[in-house]
Each structure stands twice: as C-alpha cells, then as structure tokens.
Design a protein around this motif. Sequence first.
Motif, PDB file in Angstrom:
ATOM      1  N   LYS A 171       0.836  -1.196   0.000  1.00 32.55           N
ATOM      2  CA  LYS A 171       0.000   0.000   0.000  1.00 32.55           C
ATOM      3  C   LYS A 171       0.875   1.250   0.000  1.00 32.55           C
ATOM      4  N   GLU A 172       1.911   1.209   0.795  1.00 28.27           N
ATOM      5  CA  GLU A 172       2.777   2.391   0.860  1.00 28.27           C
ATOM      6  C   GLU A 172       4.178   1.959   1.248  1.00 28.27           C
ATOM      7  N   GLN A 173       5.149   2.625   0.669  1.00 29.43           N
ATOM      8  CA  GLN A 173       6.544   2.311   0.962  1.00 29.43           C
ATOM      9  C   GLN A 173       7.336   3.608   0.905  1.00 29.43           C
ATOM     10  N   ILE A 174       8.104   3.872   1.951  1.00 33.71           N
ATOM     11  CA  ILE A 174       8.880   5.116   1.994  1.00 33.71           C
ATOM     12  C   ILE A 174      10.345   4.812   2.265  1.00 33.71           C
ATOM     13  N   GLU A 175      11.176   5.771   1.990  1.00 34.57           N
ATOM     14  CA  GLU A 175      12.579   5.682   2.391  1.00 34.57           C
ATOM     15  C   GLU A 175      12.662   5.968   3.889  1.00 34.57           C
ATOM     16  N   ARG A 215      15.120  11.045   6.853  1.00 30.11           N
ATOM     17  CA  ARG A 215      16.340  11.665   7.344  1.00 30.11           C
ATOM     18  C   ARG A 215      16.191  12.003   8.828  1.00 30.11           C
ATOM     19  N   GLY A 216      17.207  11.733   9.611  1.00 34.72           N
ATOM     20  CA  GLY A 216      17.197  12.119  11.025  1.00 34.72           C
ATOM     21  C   GLY A 216      16.696  11.033  11.963  1.00 34.72           C
ATOM     22  N   TRP A 217      16.256   9.885  11.404  1.00 32.32           N
ATOM     23  CA  TRP A 217      15.768   8.798  12.249  1.00 32.32           C
ATOM     24  C   TRP A 217      16.636   7.566  12.039  1.00 32.32           C
ATOM     25  N   ASN A 223      13.289  14.475   2.370  1.00 30.77           N
ATOM     26  CA  ASN A 223      13.572  13.200   3.037  1.00 30.77           C
ATOM     27  C   ASN A 223      12.927  12.037   2.302  1.00 30.77           C
ATOM     28  N   ASP A 224      12.693  12.225   0.990  1.00 30.11           N
ATOM     29  CA  ASP A 224      12.031  11.179   0.214  1.00 30.11           C
ATOM     30  C   ASP A 224      13.032  10.257  -0.479  1.00 30.11           C
TER      31      ASP A 224
END
Length: 614
Positions: A29-33, A36-38, A413-414
């Motif tokens: 359904k959703e996938q992100i990189e 940044r910062g985590w 941050n993508d």
Amino acid sequence: MKVFVWLSVVLYAVSVTVAAPQGCTHKVKEQIEPPRGWVKLAPAPPDHIIHLRIALLQPNFTQLEQALYEVSDPDHARYGQHLSKEQVEELVAPHSESINVVDEWLASLGIQQSELSRSSAKDWVKVKVPVSLAEKMLDTTYHVWQHTESGDTIVRTTHYGLPEDVHGHVELVQPTTIFSRFRGMKTTYRLTSSNQQASDSGAASIRSASGTVVDASCNSTITITCLKELYNATGYNSSATNGNTIGITGYLEQYANFMDLQSFYAQQRPDAVNSTFKVTLINGGQNNQTLSAAGIEADLDVEFAFGLTYPTPSYFYSTGGSPPFIPDMDTPTDTNEPYAEWLDYILGVPNPPQTISTSYGDDEQTVPESYAQRVCASFAQLGARGVSLMFSSGDGGVGDGDPDPATQTCYTNDGRNVTRFIPGFPASCPYVTAVGGTTYVPEVAVFFSGGGFSIYFAQPSYQTAAVASYLAKLAPGTYQGLYNPYGRAIPDVSAQANYFLVWNAGEPIYVGGTSASSPTFTGFVSLLNDALISAGRPPLGFLNPFLYSRGVAGLTDITAGNNPGCGTEGFNATVGWDPGKLLNCEKSGWLTITIAVTGLGTPNFGLLKDIVLS
Ligand SMILES: *[C@@H]1O[C@H](CO)[C@@H](O)[C@H](O)[C@H]1NC(C)=O
Ligand SMILES: *[C@@H]1O[C@H](CO)[C@@H](O)[C@H](O)[C@H]1NC(C)=O
Ligand SMILES: *[C@@H]1O[C@H](CO)[C@@H](O)[C@H](O)[C@H]1NC(C)=O
Ligand SMILES: *[C@@H]1O[C@H](CO)[C@@H](O)[C@H](O)[C@H]1NC(C)=O
Ligand SMILES: *[C@@H]1O[C@H](CO)[C@@H](O)[C@H](O)[C@H]1NC(C)=O
Ligand SMILES: *[C@@H]1O[C@H](CO)[C@@H](O)[C@H](O)[C@H]1NC(C)=O
Ligand SMILES: *[C@@H]1O[C@H](CO)[C@@H](O)[C@H](O)[C@H]1NC(C)=O
Ligand SMILES: *[C@@H]1O[C@H](CO)[C@@H](O)[C@H](O)[C@H]1NC(C)=O
C-alpha cells in the motif's frame, strides 16, 4: 515465514504482490525511504499495543469539495448555504461494500466488531492491536525508531501492505509510515525590564499602515487594546447570546490556565474578569490547573483569542494521545498524529464553533502524502459545515523550522535528498486559512514567518491569479527548483506575531511566533461572524475564496520590512499577495534561506465588517 519486498528507490503508487502469511495475497500500500534524522533501533516488542486507524475510501469526496467551494464563494448562488452534519457525512461515507470487506478482513484475523470504533461518517475504523497482530494484518515488520537529534522514539515501519481484496477499499492505515514529530510552533521571549527590540519615537501615538491610530507602546508590547486599535475594531461589542462561539485547540499537554487568564484579563480586559471558557477533553486529554503546568502556547492562544472576542462563549479542546517522548527503547510511543483524534471528536459534534484556531504543525514532508490528503479532506468537511479554520503558517520561514540555524537543512527526506524549501502542514492544506506573521507598527513581515509552496497540494483556483501575478514579477529562474510554483501557496493572511504580553504560570512574559498570529486573526474572524450572526446571516465558513476576492479590500497589504540577508536580497515585497522577503545566510558552507511572508495582509476589521454585511 514472512516475505516482503524491499525496493531501494521507490516513488509513489508501488504495486508489488507478494505471498503473505495466511496464504492470501498482500499488495504493498505504501513504501517510503527511512526518513532523514531517524535511525532504526530494534524490532518492536510483539506485545506493544498500536492504535491503528484505517481510512476507508470516500468515493464521493469530489462532490463534497465542489459543495465546499460553492458555499464559500461570495459570487456563487449557494454562498453561505452550509451543509448539515448529515449532508456532509453522506458525501464522505464509504461504500457499504467497503465497510463489509474491511469488517470481514478484521473478523478473519479474530478481531470482534465490539473491538472496533468508527468515526461519525463511518469513514474511519479504529482498533487497538498488539504489534504481532498488526504485522500480520499489514504484512510488515515494525521497529523502534529514534530521532537522532531529540532522542524521541516511536514504533513505525517504512512499508505496509493489504490483502488484494481489501486494498482498493482502504486509503491508508496509520500509524505505519508517519514519522512526524508534531511540535508546537512557538517561540518565546522572557519578560525583561524593558523590551529592547523596538525603538520608541517618543510620540504618544503612532499610525499603522492602514491609517489607524495606535498607542506608541504597541511597537514593542502587543496587548488586546493594541490589536483592536491596529486592526480597527475599537468599540465593537460582540454578543454573548447570539449563538456565535470560538474554539482553540490544544495538544502536547498544553494546558490553558484559568488563573493566568484572570491575571491577563485584570491587566488587559478588565470587563472580562471572572468570565471563563469551557474545556473539552478528547482522547485522554487532561486539564491540569496546577499553575506550574500552565502551557505557554495554550495560555497565549486562549488569552488573546478570548480576550479579543469576550463575551463570545469560548471552548478549549485538550486533545491527548501525543508524546511524552520517552527516550527509552522499551517504552516507545506509538501515538497517532493527533489532529485525527480531534477531528473525530469535532466532526461528531452537531454545532462546532464557527471559528477555530490551531497553532501546531510540522514540516509537510514528515507527514505521508496520503495521510496529509486525508486529514486535509476532513478540514474540508468542517469548512462545508460553515467553520472557519485558521492555522499558524510556521516559524521556520521556508526552512524546516529547526531552531538552530546551523543545523537547519532544506533537504527532502524522500530518498532524493535534494534541496527544497520546506512548507508546513496543516497550513499547506488548501481548505484552511494559513496565518503568517508581522511585527512593529507600521507592520513589516517578521523574519520567521513560515511560508512558501506545498509539494503535496495543487494550487487552488482561488489563489492562482494572486500567485501568478506575484511570480510574474520575479526575475526568470529565481529560486528555480527550490519551490513548487504549482503548489498551494502560503500564508493566506497575516497578523502581529511578536512581543505579545502573555500571563503564564503566574507571571507576565513576552511571547512571539505565528502561534500568536493565528489566534489573533481568528479573534477578528470570530467578531465578523458575530456581526453576521447578529444580523441573521450565516457565518463566513471556509474563508479563502472570500479573502482572495471581496475580502482583499478589507486587508492591509504588507509591503515593507525587508530583512537584507547575508549576500542576497531575496524576493522583493510587492503589492498584492506575496511570500515576502528572503533572507539568505551563508552558514557553515551551505545556504540557510528564511522567507518572511504576509500573504494578502493583515485584517482591517471595520472594513471587513462593512464588506461582509453589504
Ligand atoms: C455517490 O454519489 C453517487 C451519485 O450521486 C450515488 O449514486 C452513490 O450512492 C454515492 N455513493 C455513496 C457511497 O454514497
Ligand atoms: C517601531 O520599531 C521599529 C524597530 O525598531 C522601528 O523601525 C519603527 O520606526 C518603530 N515605529 C515607530 C512608529 O516608531
Ligand atoms: C460597547 O460597550 C461599551 C460599554 O458598555 C459602550 O460604552 C459602547 O458604546 C459600546 N459600543 C457600541 C458600538 O455599541
Ligand atoms: C469577580 O469575582 C470576585 C469573587 O466572587 C468578586 O469579588 C469580584 O468583584 C468579581 N469581579 C468582577 C469584575 O466581577
Ligand atoms: C499537574 O502538573 C503538576 C506540575 O507539573 C504535576 O506535579 C502534577 O502531577 C500534575 N497532576 C496531574 C493530575 O497530572
Ligand atoms: C543529503 O545531502 C547533503 C548535502 O549534499 C549531505 O550533507 C547529507 O549527508 C545528505 N543526507 C543524506 C541522508 O544522504
Ligand atoms: C528586487 O528589486 C531590485 C530593485 O528594483 C532589483 O534590482 C532586483 O532584481 C529584485 N530582485 C528580485 C529577486 O526580483
Ligand atoms: C475603520 O472601519 C470603519 C468602518 O467600520 C471605516 O469607516 C474606517 O475608515 C476604518 N478606518 C481605517 C483607518 O481604515
């Protein structure tokens, strides 16, 4: 055995099919990189409880949006004919098949109907499940993530999926991919013996940009009297009984203190002494009246919004479910971004306040686009029902709001990690009114005022002419690639944002921020609604189509106040809507860019009242 897909570079709308545990088929359904910062610390404890929210598809939302624009456009025949709660719910209701499919899916996982709760329109389903079950439902693996800079920890994942037959009925499930930190947008100044920031001409009174006469002290100390003089509302009396009400939202354990309000009234609004506001507790929100627990943000918001509008009945919404961020891997927080909890409550109320201010937000890019769109769609529901929603535009200029300019970055941050201006959300939602900041008399843009252009939301038609005329004056190529010229532009309007004299925890202090400008602008909108309601007319509702057309004549354009930057002069102030002036500073080898923004300008209540009543 768990199988999931990991793609190193993923954009939107990924659809990859993989085998899921129960033999049915999950689709991503959703996938992100990883943002940044985590950093990922460890797998989430399997018995940790997550409060999942499932958003069902709203097949007729475009009809709601059309209704919103028609009832909010002063030149449309339907202007002011706001929809009822039932009419709005009909337009956002999911298809009954979607409800059945999701219910069957949850039942197949052993979740009983009695464990579910639903929003008033049945478009959200909520359920508490342990991480182990959430992972099975969503074919994912949750981890404890830590925000490097603050130490905050949360339980999240970078991807999730849904069974194929459920996939098309559900818009999103959270918390999964939300890495928002949701801080209050405020900056504060402690009271000093005298405020050194503004110069005093020695005169008893000074003239504002609109031509009103203002006490000279207002250049360095903002009070209720100053705002009424500055914005041409001196002598206007609102009604306690005509049905008009005003609301302030509170999050992050910010408590509005009754005693502080009395001290504030005694000093700045003596006729309001002994009056108070109603507190509504939402989702475990508290109302701790211990003086030392008084929140600066909450005190600022209620003192100025209610001080401007007394005796209009007033509400403070204390919404829980937000951090304490405990930097401990064993007790990570899993909280939802809490607007959703407030929205569930307020959308279920038959008669919400006609005017509501919120001074909280975060960088747009920290909220997943799907979630931002869905929350924004909920604000449209309130607008269609005749509620005016104001949001602070943010205190980070075009940057990411990091209080330390040396660590402020303007990187996406993508996964692309390109330099971009960073707009704030919810201000970037096109169905709300974003309020930027000014300072001094005559007013100039204040340097921290958040603004720019949304990456997620397309530019709404109500502002295309204003923005195009602004952009046409820019030299070709200016800041190309740093902003999205086709995006929703913010802020819409502005108001004073510095040197507010607030009572907090028993003491007077100076507070600034677009946290101050939103409740201020909201106060004047509430007075306009008071005038309309007393005249037997509907309230203003969603303001922007009005502001960008007839309303402009009642706003004072802010065209001065360039903060010349370290090297460049940035955007020039112009007549009409503007994202203000830019201040560029070379810091440790890279560019920090701060944009000060004023939108269409600051309110002239007297003129606006004549316009809305005409
Ligand atoms: C959406 O609108 C169409 C056309 O007006 C209507 O037939 C349909 O029932 C609506 N769908 C829902 C879920 O209300
Ligand atoms: C208000 O203070 C600002 C900043 O010091 C100054 O530029 C401005 O002239 C002052 N306004 C008046 C009317 O003195
Ligand atoms: C508002 O109320 C005050 C105090 O009662 C009164 O002096 C004033 O005339 C009123 N203003 C208007 C416009 O009615
Ligand atoms: C406020 O209430 C107190 C206590 O009841 C009373 O002594 C005081 O006169 C009231 N003040 C006003 C302005 O009504
Ligand atoms: C209220 O706040 C005070 C001061 O922060 C704190 O000591 C107290 O425990 C709080 N009370 C409750 C019921 O949370
Ligand atoms: C993003 O780019 C900047 C500037 O090139 C660099 O300093 C930073 O480390 C990069 N961040 C990531 C997460 O790649
Ligand atoms: C701002 O105005 C000055 C003077 O008119 C002009 O030289 C400059 O190019 C303008 N800058 C931008 C970014 O438009
Ligand atoms: C203030 O509002 C009144 C109408 O209520 C208007 O007549 C007056 O011109 C306004 N003053 C300024 C300085 O705009």
